[in-house]
Design a protein around this motif. Structure first.
Motif, PDB file in Angstrom:
ATOM      1  N   UNK A 123      11.611  10.175  -2.747  1.00 62.36           N
ATOM      2  CA  UNK A 123      11.417   9.259  -1.620  1.00 62.36           C
ATOM      3  C   UNK A 123      10.114   8.469  -1.706  1.00 62.36           C
ATOM      4  N   UNK A 124       9.134   8.960  -2.458  1.00 63.80           N
ATOM      5  CA  UNK A 124       7.863   8.249  -2.575  1.00 63.80           C
ATOM      6  C   UNK A 124       8.007   6.911  -3.290  1.00 63.80           C
ATOM      7  N   UNK A 125       9.155   6.651  -3.894  1.00 62.77           N
ATOM      8  CA  UNK A 125       9.351   5.395  -4.625  1.00 62.77           C
ATOM      9  C   UNK A 125       9.145   4.187  -3.722  1.00 62.77           C
ATOM     10  N   UNK A 126       9.498   4.320  -2.431  1.00 64.49           N
ATOM     11  CA  UNK A 126       9.370   3.167  -1.533  1.00 64.49           C
ATOM     12  C   UNK A 126       7.914   2.759  -1.402  1.00 64.49           C
ATOM     13  N   UNK A 127       7.041   3.724  -1.088  1.00 65.99           N
ATOM     14  CA  UNK A 127       5.637   3.386  -0.910  1.00 65.99           C
ATOM     15  C   UNK A 127       4.989   2.911  -2.188  1.00 65.99           C
ATOM     16  N   UNK A 128       5.199   3.636  -3.286  1.00 72.67           N
ATOM     17  CA  UNK A 128       4.531   3.313  -4.543  1.00 72.67           C
ATOM     18  C   UNK A 128       4.982   1.941  -5.061  1.00 72.67           C
ATOM     19  N   UNK A 129       6.282   1.728  -5.131  1.00 71.11           N
ATOM     20  CA  UNK A 129       6.802   0.499  -5.742  1.00 71.11           C
ATOM     21  C   UNK A 129       6.531  -0.729  -4.887  1.00 71.11           C
ATOM     22  N   UNK A 130       6.793  -0.628  -3.588  1.00 72.40           N
ATOM     23  CA  UNK A 130       6.657  -1.811  -2.744  1.00 72.40           C
ATOM     24  C   UNK A 130       5.201  -2.186  -2.506  1.00 72.40           C
ATOM     25  N   UNK A 131       4.305  -1.214  -2.466  1.00 67.56           N
ATOM     26  CA  UNK A 131       2.888  -1.577  -2.338  1.00 67.56           C
ATOM     27  C   UNK A 131       2.395  -2.290  -3.590  1.00 67.56           C
ATOM     28  N   UNK A 132       2.817  -1.807  -4.766  1.00 68.21           N
ATOM     29  CA  UNK A 132       2.443  -2.511  -5.996  1.00 68.21           C
ATOM     30  C   UNK A 132       2.982  -3.940  -5.978  1.00 68.21           C
ATOM     31  N   UNK A 133       4.249  -4.082  -5.611  1.00 72.56           N
ATOM     32  CA  UNK A 133       4.870  -5.410  -5.569  1.00 72.56           C
ATOM     33  C   UNK A 133       4.128  -6.328  -4.609  1.00 72.56           C
ATOM     34  N   UNK A 134       3.927  -5.871  -3.389  1.00 76.61           N
ATOM     35  CA  UNK A 134       3.401  -6.727  -2.327  1.00 76.61           C
ATOM     36  C   UNK A 134       1.989  -7.222  -2.655  1.00 76.61           C
ATOM     37  N   UNK A 135       1.116  -6.318  -2.996  1.00 73.48           N
ATOM     38  CA  UNK A 135      -0.274  -6.721  -3.212  1.00 73.48           C
ATOM     39  C   UNK A 135      -0.433  -7.502  -4.510  1.00 73.48           C
TER      40      UNK A 135
END
Length: 471
Positions: free
Chosen positions: A176-188
């Motif tokens: 489930x941690x994929x959401x935080x890790x991946x999307x934060x990298x993408x967004x910033x």
């Protein structure tokens, strides 16, 4: 279904604005590098092995198998494809798990292969033109299986005023941690690049293979007499030498079916506050009260004096682990005496079981069975109780990062495996329960009965407080 900033569901619930669709997938050179990748001595984690063998066993008898985690978010404006191309390739090279793939050998072993040079990985965009939403869903469901290296895909759908970024990743690589890790990298990273800046210097990501080694070193040191094995053994022996099953029939597990998902509100805003007060008055946390309610409902259904359940626990233990993609989640066995118990007694017992059992999440049930061969495989459709709230990880990480307005979603592929999932979800205004189960008439009837009873228990605790006597 929405939990704080996060939408949850199956691919059938995913409804991005349709439009021109681009999917990033590996180049021919990257696929060749994967085929030639040398054997690596690092074993699959227990979670990876369970997942791959589950896929092999289910498909061998003509059954489907849930395996994909799909995440998405909306970004304003027209997509800068050069920026997204850079971000996707930096992401898959950054996270070590994406360099691994597993061969199922003739003797039954799982053999890890690892691409040694991350630079050999190159994902390239493939334009699919204007697609209707059902066609996009089919594209994602066609993500390769966990025995293929390239069992992950990324893409965008260009809408009128925004674009939707999506990723479809086999569970063998993520939890489930994929959401935080991946999307934060993408967004910033995306915002930095489109503003004309240099790529961000991200903190180093951890290495999932190191976790696999640590896990096997720890579990290899266990013996049949180890306290952790004895605790699991006692738990299993109370459940016919296995894990606990669902108390109502869910249909024939040998028959192919999709996954069904049903959500029922347990408590409205006022009742949620009252329920939390009952937990506080019982000197327990919300999770203890939730597990107690599950136990009390089970008692009313079966008459059994003790409730045995399973709940997941993230086993990440360091800041490096927090930035690492991989499957770290284990299961905690829960034991709650419920016969002639007050809510306070049941909640306290549940809380103690949850807190004391955290270390058991690091001991996979497969390892317990290796050391205690008399124990059996988990039964079909064994239930796992998940507790989600907006103030806890990974949702809290998304909120803290300011990503709660991006229409973030995490979805399953809509296939069904052999594990029933029950999600108890708390947001500010209400508490709800979502069940994922086999999509057949008998299961629908049983789950409806179970959720109605569980709702009555939650409401009774909220209305009457923690001092009632449970028959």
């Amino acid at each position: 279904m929405r939990v704080g900033p996060l939408a949850l569901g199956t691919l059938a619930d995913w409804e991005p604005e349709a439009g021109p669709t681009v999917v990033w997938q590996p180049s021919a050179a990257a696929l060749a590098a994967a085929r030639q990748a040398p054997v690596n001595a690092v074993p699959a984690s227990y979670m990876q092995e369970q997942h791959i063998r589950g896929y092999i066993d289910q498909t061998a008898v003509g059954l489907d198998y849930s395996r994909l985690m799909v995440l998405s978010c909306d970004m304003a404006g027209r997509c800068d494809r050069r920026a997204i191309d850079y971000i996707i390739n930096a992401h898959v090279r950054r996270h070590e798990t994406y360099r691994s793939w597993f061969e199922h050998a003739d003797d039954g072993r799982l053999i890890r292969h690892v691409i040694e040079d991350p630079a050999d990985i190159q994902f390239v965009p493939v334009d699919h033109g204007e697609l209707a939403l059902p066609q996009v869903r089919v594209l994602l469901n066609e993500t390769p299986d966990p025995l293929q290296w390239d069992c992950f895909r990324f893409g965008i759908i260009q809408g009128k005023s925004h674009f939707t970024f999506f990723a479809s990743i086999d569970h063998v690589h993520v939890d489930a941690a994929v959401a935080g890790v991946t999307l934060m990298e993408l967004y910033f990273m995306y915002n930095a690049l489109v503003a004309g800046g240099a790529p961000l210097e991200l903190p180093p990501a951890g290495n999932y293979s190191e976790f696999c080694v640590r896990q096997h070193q720890f579990t290899s040191a266990l013996t049949e007499e180890s306290p952790e094995i004895q605790a699991w053994r006692t738990f299993a022996e109370h459940n016919d030498n296995s894990l606990p099953g669902f108390p109502l029939p869910l249909g024939d597990p040998a028959q192919p079916c999709d996954a069904a998902m049903v959500t029922v509100t347990m408590l409205d805003e006022t009742q949620t506050v009252d329920f939390e007060s009952a937990c506080t008055n019982a000197d327990t946390r919300f999770i203890g009260g939730v597990l107690a309610c599950c136990g009390l409902a089970h008692h009313e259904l079966t008459g059994e004096d003790t409730f045995y359940g399973l709940t997941p626990r993230d086993t990440r233990r360091s800041p490096g682990d927090d930035l690492t993609l991989g499957w770290f989640t284990g299961l905690i066995p829960i034991t709650v005496p419920v016969a002639e118990s007050s809510f306070a007694d049941a909640a306290n017992a549940a809380q103690i079981s949850f807190d004391s059992g955290r270390t058991l999440a690091e001991v996979p049930y497969q390892r317990v069975r290796e050391l205690v061969p008399s124990l059996g495989k988990p039964p079909p459709n064994f239930p796992v109780i998940n507790f989600l709230e907006a103030g806890a990880a990974p949702l809290s990480a998304l909120i803290a990062a300011g990503l709660d307005d991006l229409n973030i979603g995490v979805y399953s592929d809509g296939r069904y495996s052999y594990q029933m999932s029950v999600y108890v979800i708390r947001v500010g205004e209400e508490t709800a329960v979502t069940a994922v189960f086999p999509d057949n008439p008998e299961a629908h009837e049983s789950v409806a009965r179970y959720l109605a009873l569980l709702k009555s228990v939650f409401e009774r605790i909220a209305d009457q407080g923690h001092g009632e006597k449970v028959a």
